[in-house]
Design an enzyme around this catalytic site. Structure first.
Site, PDB file in Angstrom:
ATOM      1  CG  ASN A 109      -2.204   0.988   1.776  1.00 42.15           C
ATOM      2  OD1 ASN A 109      -1.694   1.890   0.712  1.00 42.15           O
ATOM      3  ND2 ASN A 109      -2.334   1.354   2.638  1.00 42.15           N
ATOM      4  CD1 TRP A 110       3.979   0.903  -2.588  1.00 41.79           C
ATOM      5  CD2 TRP A 110       3.908   1.523  -4.939  1.00 41.79           C
ATOM      6  NE1 TRP A 110       5.182   0.375  -3.543  1.00 41.79           N
ATOM      7  CE2 TRP A 110       4.400   0.479  -4.355  1.00 41.79           C
ATOM      8  CE3 TRP A 110       3.292   2.552  -5.627  1.00 41.79           C
ATOM      9  CZ2 TRP A 110       4.678   1.331  -5.685  1.00 41.79           C
ATOM     10  CZ3 TRP A 110       4.054   2.652  -6.984  1.00 41.79           C
ATOM     11  CH2 TRP A 110       4.835   1.479  -6.800  1.00 41.79           C
ATOM     12  CE  LYS A 111       0.376   3.348   4.383  1.00 39.43           C
ATOM     13  NZ  LYS A 111       0.244   3.081   6.197  1.00 39.43           N
ATOM     14  CG  HIS A 167      -5.933   2.006   4.767  1.00 37.85           C
ATOM     15  ND1 HIS A 167      -5.076   2.677   6.161  1.00 37.85           N
ATOM     16  CD2 HIS A 167      -4.190   1.187   4.727  1.00 37.85           C
ATOM     17  CE1 HIS A 167      -3.952   2.849   6.407  1.00 37.85           C
ATOM     18  NE2 HIS A 167      -3.826   1.453   6.055  1.00 37.85           N
ATOM     19  CD  GLU A 210      -3.131   5.274   6.318  1.00 41.63           C
ATOM     20  OE1 GLU A 210      -3.090   5.658   5.225  1.00 41.63           O
ATOM     21  OE2 GLU A 210      -1.858   5.421   7.363  1.00 41.63           O
ATOM     22  CD  GLU A 240      -3.210  -2.060   7.313  1.00 44.95           C
ATOM     23  OE1 GLU A 240      -2.165  -2.530   6.721  1.00 44.95           O
ATOM     24  OE2 GLU A 240      -3.999  -1.361   7.057  1.00 44.95           O
ATOM     25  N   GLY A 263       3.173   2.890  10.658  1.00 48.56           N
ATOM     26  CA  GLY A 263       3.830   4.070  10.292  1.00 48.56           C
ATOM     27  C   GLY A 263       4.378   4.349  11.709  1.00 48.56           C
ATOM     28  CB  SER A 313       5.812  -1.474  11.581  1.00 48.73           C
ATOM     29  OG  SER A 313       4.918  -0.493  12.022  1.00 48.73           O
ATOM     30  N   GLY A 336       2.757  -1.277   4.001  1.00 46.81           N
ATOM     31  CA  GLY A 336       2.789   0.653   4.065  1.00 46.81           C
ATOM     32  C   GLY A 336       4.583   0.722   3.437  1.00 46.81           C
ATOM     33  N   GLY A 337       5.452   1.825   4.218  1.00 48.13           N
ATOM     34  CA  GLY A 337       7.007   2.223   4.260  1.00 48.13           C
ATOM     35  C   GLY A 337       7.370   1.178   3.573  1.00 48.13           C
TER      36      GLY A 337
HETATM   37  P1  13P Z   1       3.200   0.960   7.609  1.00 46.02           P
HETATM   38  O1  13P Z   1       3.793  -0.630   6.944  1.00 46.02           O
HETATM   39  O2  13P Z   1       4.275   1.580   7.245  1.00 46.02           O
HETATM   40  O3  13P Z   1       3.420   0.578   8.763  1.00 46.02           O
HETATM   41  O4  13P Z   1       1.793   1.140   6.486  1.00 46.02           O
HETATM   42  C1  13P Z   1       1.013   0.130   7.673  1.00 46.02           C
HETATM   43  C2  13P Z   1      -0.574   0.140   6.124  1.00 46.02           C
HETATM   44  O5  13P Z   1      -1.143   0.813   6.668  1.00 46.02           O
HETATM   45  C3  13P Z   1      -0.876  -1.097   4.829  1.00 46.02           C
HETATM   46  O6  13P Z   1      -1.997  -0.370   4.908  1.00 46.02           O
END
Ligand code: 13P
Length: 260
Positions: free
Chosen positions: A11-13, A97, A99, A169, A175, A215, A236-237
């Site tokens: 997930n590149w957000k 998600h 967010e 999650e 993050g 994470s 994500g990251g």
């Molecule tokens: P991180 O891996 O950056 O913690 O993000 C997780 C996430 O929200 C994937 O959807």
């Protein structure tokens, strides 16, 4: 380890322009073995979906949108619909998600409508659930996730629930670098399955993928993969760099990763 397919989803957000998406794939295509014997799904920003379609080429990887609206078309400025992302070759769409829920105030009802719309258009929703730090500390994590699942799946028939994918999650792990312990992640992914068994059937519950997200890094993926109810990760990251996304897949699959 279960027989379910292992899945690694990026997930590149709100990261990567089209040029940056191209740079990612120019490196990623050089990694043989990616997507063979396991599933890889990339969720780029919507502006990169058309590019991803071309860049994936012969690689066995799928892609999806990070969000969609529940209506097919009309006066909904700024939104994108199921038919629009389907046309770009998406197999998946992230729904719910944290967010989207926390920053953009999506409600359980919004999320339910989106799950239904995804299925209507032949998209696989990857439904995200998870608790805040306050809810975890207050002993309400399980209740929150059970409620989110029940709300999102209300009125969703078993045939569609069976084609849904799930990601646990915890919000406090996203993050932050503070990943959930593998025992806690297992407990919550197991709870997702238990709830699905209650809502539908044990067979359905044991057949769907449940991923952990929060994470995830090359250094901690292996411990999650040892857990019976965790089928992979939503990352994500650590999915933004091709080399670190590849390391996660390799460390997760171990000797079952074949680069030939
Ligand atoms: P991180 O891996 O950056 O913690 O993000 C997780 C996430 O929200 C994937 O959807």
């Amino acid at each position: 380890m279960s027989m379910r397919e292992k899945i690694f989803a990026a997930n590149w957000k709100m990261n990567k322009t089209v040029a940056e998406t191209e740079a990612f794939f120019q490196e990623f295509v050089n990694y043989p073995g990616v997507g063979r014997g396991h599933g890889v799904i990339v969720f780029p920003p919507a502006t990169s979906l058309a590019a991803v379609r071309g860049l994936v080429g012969a690689m066995p990887i799928r892609w999806g949108a990070q969000n969609m609206y529940s209506k097919d078309s009309g006066a909904f400025t700024g939104e994108i619909s199921g038919p629009m992302i389907r046309e770009l070759g998406c197999s998946h769409v992230l729904i719910g998600h944290s967010e989207r829920r926390e920053i953009f105030r999506e409600t359980d009802e919004d999320i339910r409508e989106k799950v239904k719309a995804a299925h209507k258009h032949g998209l696989i929703p990857m439904l995200c659930v998870g608790e805040t730090l306050g809810e975890r500390k207050g002993g309400q994590a399980a209740d929150k996730v059970v409620r989110q699942l029940a709300a999102a799946l209300q009125g969703v028939p078993a045939s569609e629930a069976a084609r849904t994918q799930f990601a646990y999650e915890p919000i406090w792990a996203i993050g932050t670098g503070l990943n959930a312990s593998s025992a806690d992640a297992q407990e919550m992914c197991g709870l997702v399955r238990k709830q699905l068994a209650q809502l539908y059937s044990g067979e359905l519950a044991s057949g769907v993928p449940v991923l952990y997200g929060g994470s995830v890094k090359p250094e901690n993926i292996a411990e999650y993969m040892l857990q019976p109810d965790i089928d992979g990760a939503l990352i994500g990251g650590a999915s933004l760099q091709p080399s670190s996304f590849l390391s996660i897949i390799k460390n997760a699959m171990g000797s079952r990763f074949s680069a030939s």
